[in-house]
Scaffold this active site. Structure first.
Site, mmCIF file in Angstrom:
data_model
loop_
_atom_site.group_PDB
_atom_site.id
_atom_site.type_symbol
_atom_site.label_atom_id
_atom_site.label_comp_id
_atom_site.label_asym_id
_atom_site.label_seq_id
_atom_site.Cartn_x
_atom_site.Cartn_y
_atom_site.Cartn_z
ATOM 1 N N ARG A 1 -10.054 11.206 -16.615
ATOM 2 C CA ARG A 1 -10.436 12.070 -17.868
ATOM 3 C C ARG A 1 -9.267 11.732 -18.788
ATOM 4 O O ARG A 1 -9.268 11.208 -19.976
ATOM 5 C CB ARG A 1 -10.379 13.586 -17.686
ATOM 6 C CG ARG A 1 -11.727 14.116 -17.116
ATOM 7 C CD ARG A 1 -12.147 15.441 -17.199
ATOM 8 N NE ARG A 1 -13.181 15.716 -16.337
ATOM 9 C CZ ARG A 1 -12.944 16.767 -15.570
ATOM 10 N NH1 ARG A 1 -12.053 17.517 -15.770
ATOM 11 N NH2 ARG A 1 -14.015 17.107 -14.723
ATOM 12 N N ARG B 1 6.439 4.601 -4.043
ATOM 13 C CA ARG B 1 5.495 4.952 -2.986
ATOM 14 C C ARG B 1 6.345 4.301 -1.532
ATOM 15 O O ARG B 1 5.954 4.940 -0.579
ATOM 16 C CB ARG B 1 4.327 4.092 -3.065
ATOM 17 C CG ARG B 1 4.303 2.609 -2.628
ATOM 18 C CD ARG B 1 2.813 1.888 -3.012
ATOM 19 N NE ARG B 1 2.862 0.491 -2.160
ATOM 20 C CZ ARG B 1 3.883 -0.416 -2.704
ATOM 21 N NH1 ARG B 1 4.582 -0.315 -3.731
ATOM 22 N NH2 ARG B 1 3.758 -1.651 -1.818
HETATM 23 N N1 LIG Z 1 -5.132 -1.603 1.289
HETATM 24 C C1 LIG Z 1 -3.647 -1.751 1.378
HETATM 25 C C2 LIG Z 1 -3.328 -2.103 2.803
HETATM 26 C C3 LIG Z 1 -1.960 -2.381 3.249
HETATM 27 C C4 LIG Z 1 -1.142 -1.199 2.908
HETATM 28 O O1 LIG Z 1 -1.127 -0.094 3.372
HETATM 29 N N2 LIG Z 1 -0.111 -1.654 1.889
HETATM 30 C C5 LIG Z 1 0.971 -0.433 1.430
HETATM 31 C C6 LIG Z 1 2.237 -1.276 1.278
HETATM 32 S S1 LIG Z 1 2.020 -2.617 0.388
HETATM 33 C C7 LIG Z 1 0.630 0.153 0.210
HETATM 34 O O2 LIG Z 1 1.291 0.993 -0.213
HETATM 35 N N3 LIG Z 1 -0.395 -0.603 -0.491
HETATM 36 C C8 LIG Z 1 -0.628 -0.014 -1.996
HETATM 37 C C9 LIG Z 1 -2.215 0.107 -2.046
HETATM 38 O O3 LIG Z 1 -2.980 0.104 -1.192
HETATM 39 O O4 LIG Z 1 -2.429 0.316 -3.342
HETATM 40 C C10 LIG Z 1 -3.223 -2.611 0.272
HETATM 41 O O5 LIG Z 1 -4.134 -3.087 -0.389
HETATM 42 O O6 LIG Z 1 -1.993 -2.950 0.218
#
Ligand SMILES: N[C@@H](CCC(=O)N[C@@H](CS)C(=O)NCC(=O)O)C(=O)O
Ligand SMILES: N[C@@H](CCC(=O)N[C@@H](CS)C(=O)NCC(=O)O)C(=O)O
Ligand SMILES: N[C@@H](CCC(=O)N[C@@H](CS)C(=O)NCC(=O)O)C(=O)O
Lengths: 147, 147, 147
Positions: A32, A105
């Site tokens: 939103r 993060r």
């Molecule tokens: N789906 C995740 C898989 C791996 C993961 O958990 N990455 C961590 C460290 S790069 C993360 O915080 N990813 C951020 C996100 O998923 O947007 C990714 O696209 O990165």
């Protein structure tokens, strides 16, 4: 298996469900606020970070719950609950850290990843001990497990 | 329900958790290699294939685990474990096939989809037999189930 | 815990697995119809709505199953099954409503969200009563739970 041997695992799972619901509501508010109507999933970076924070937490949520229950049933309910609550707390910090900046993060991610690995390790220990006992008649940890 | 009636289901679940963790690490490495910083999820096709391979496996992971346990508890632990391991092996091939080319995901996808359908079919059989027995007092498969 | 105390929860879970498989097949058909080859996830709005409808249902599927089982085991199998079937029906309408228009997803979304909250509330009641009984020896709802 009596219900009170798993009821605290159920309570932590419930806490996780509430946390996931909270993250979802945050995405709905962000849609939103930044006018990003479904089915779009791209928009200003502020929106995308909130969207991805919830997506990432959702992706790992079943993994978390499965390891919580394996650790709690096959090793120790008390320990699983302890690390499970820390994991959920870490995910709370992850969500808000990510919402503020991508950098934000990382620290909570490392923390919750560690808690996740502990739960997986406890599951592994518990499963191996139970298999050894069931199929080889060997009680590796004596009454140490199922604390 | 004794723990040794489900401990092999727990072991296969644990194997699946480790596989999912492995896929996640691959995405993290791919983000570094192709410089795709969160919250971005688009980039060179090499990155996108690895990203989608993990996303697709994550999407089906809870479905797999639920059907593994339904099949194992209501039909046969041994059969559920057998098809469960084949499913996880198929997903391993899927991930690496997809990472190489979109075409490369197809053959392992068909294989793991078949294993998934077998698990769902076993769950269905087990649940129907248990309902028939519990509510109609009819033992359809005699001692065939719960092998 | 006897199998017939949870077999109806298993049946609803199985129904959910079949529904998720159905949604996945719909995405595969939409990929062919609108020529959106993996790893792409963007395309004409018709495709994106179907893609997101399945993604959204998948995201909430574990949350639904966990709350179904918590509500059914700790509170009442009959009530959990009742609201569980309504939830799955709401998700069916959501998917088809979203496939037609973004607006079309809203009414069924509100409905299935309500069913989801009921399952979470029943889980909460059941867990609190079980904890109170196990740790304080107090039977809050007497034989009202576990109907
Ligand atoms: N789906 C995740 C898989 C791996 C993961 O958990 N990455 C961590 C460290 S790069 C993360 O915080 N990813 C951020 C996100 O998923 O947007 C990714 O696209 O990165
Ligand atoms: N989320 C999936 C749902 C359907 C599915 O599992 N499709 C198979 C066959 S087209 C797949 O390998 N999809 C690739 C992907 O998800 O990136 C999709 O977007 O395609
Ligand atoms: N992942 C969801 C989380 C929140 C949610 O469930 N939103 C509802 C109401 S806006 C929805 O229908 N989202 C559409 C979608 O996920 O594509 C999102 O991106 O919106």
């Amino acid at each position: 298996m009596m219900l009170d041997q798993v009821v605290l695992l159920a309570a932590v799972t419930l806490l996780g469900l509430l946390e996931q619901a909270y993250f979802s509501l945050k995405v709905i508010y962000a849609r939103r606020k930044y006018s990003v109507s479904p089915p779009a999933i791209t928009g200003p970076p502020e929106f995308e970070r909130i969207f991805r924070a919830q997506a990432n937490c959702s992706e790992y949520f079943p993994i978390f719950v499965f390891s919580l229950w394996l650790a709690g049933v096959f090793f120790s309910q008390a320990l699983a609950v302890f690390f499970g609550i820390l994991y959920l707390y870490g995910r709370y910090l992850y969500f808000h850290g990510y919402a503020e900046s991508s950098q934000g993060r990382l620290e909570p991610l490392y923390f919750s990843a560690k808690m996740q690995w502990v739960l997986i390790a406890l599951s592994g220990l518990g499963v191996i001990c139970t298999i050894t006992q069931a199929y080889l008649g060997l009680d590796l940890l004596l009454s140490f497990t199922h604390v």
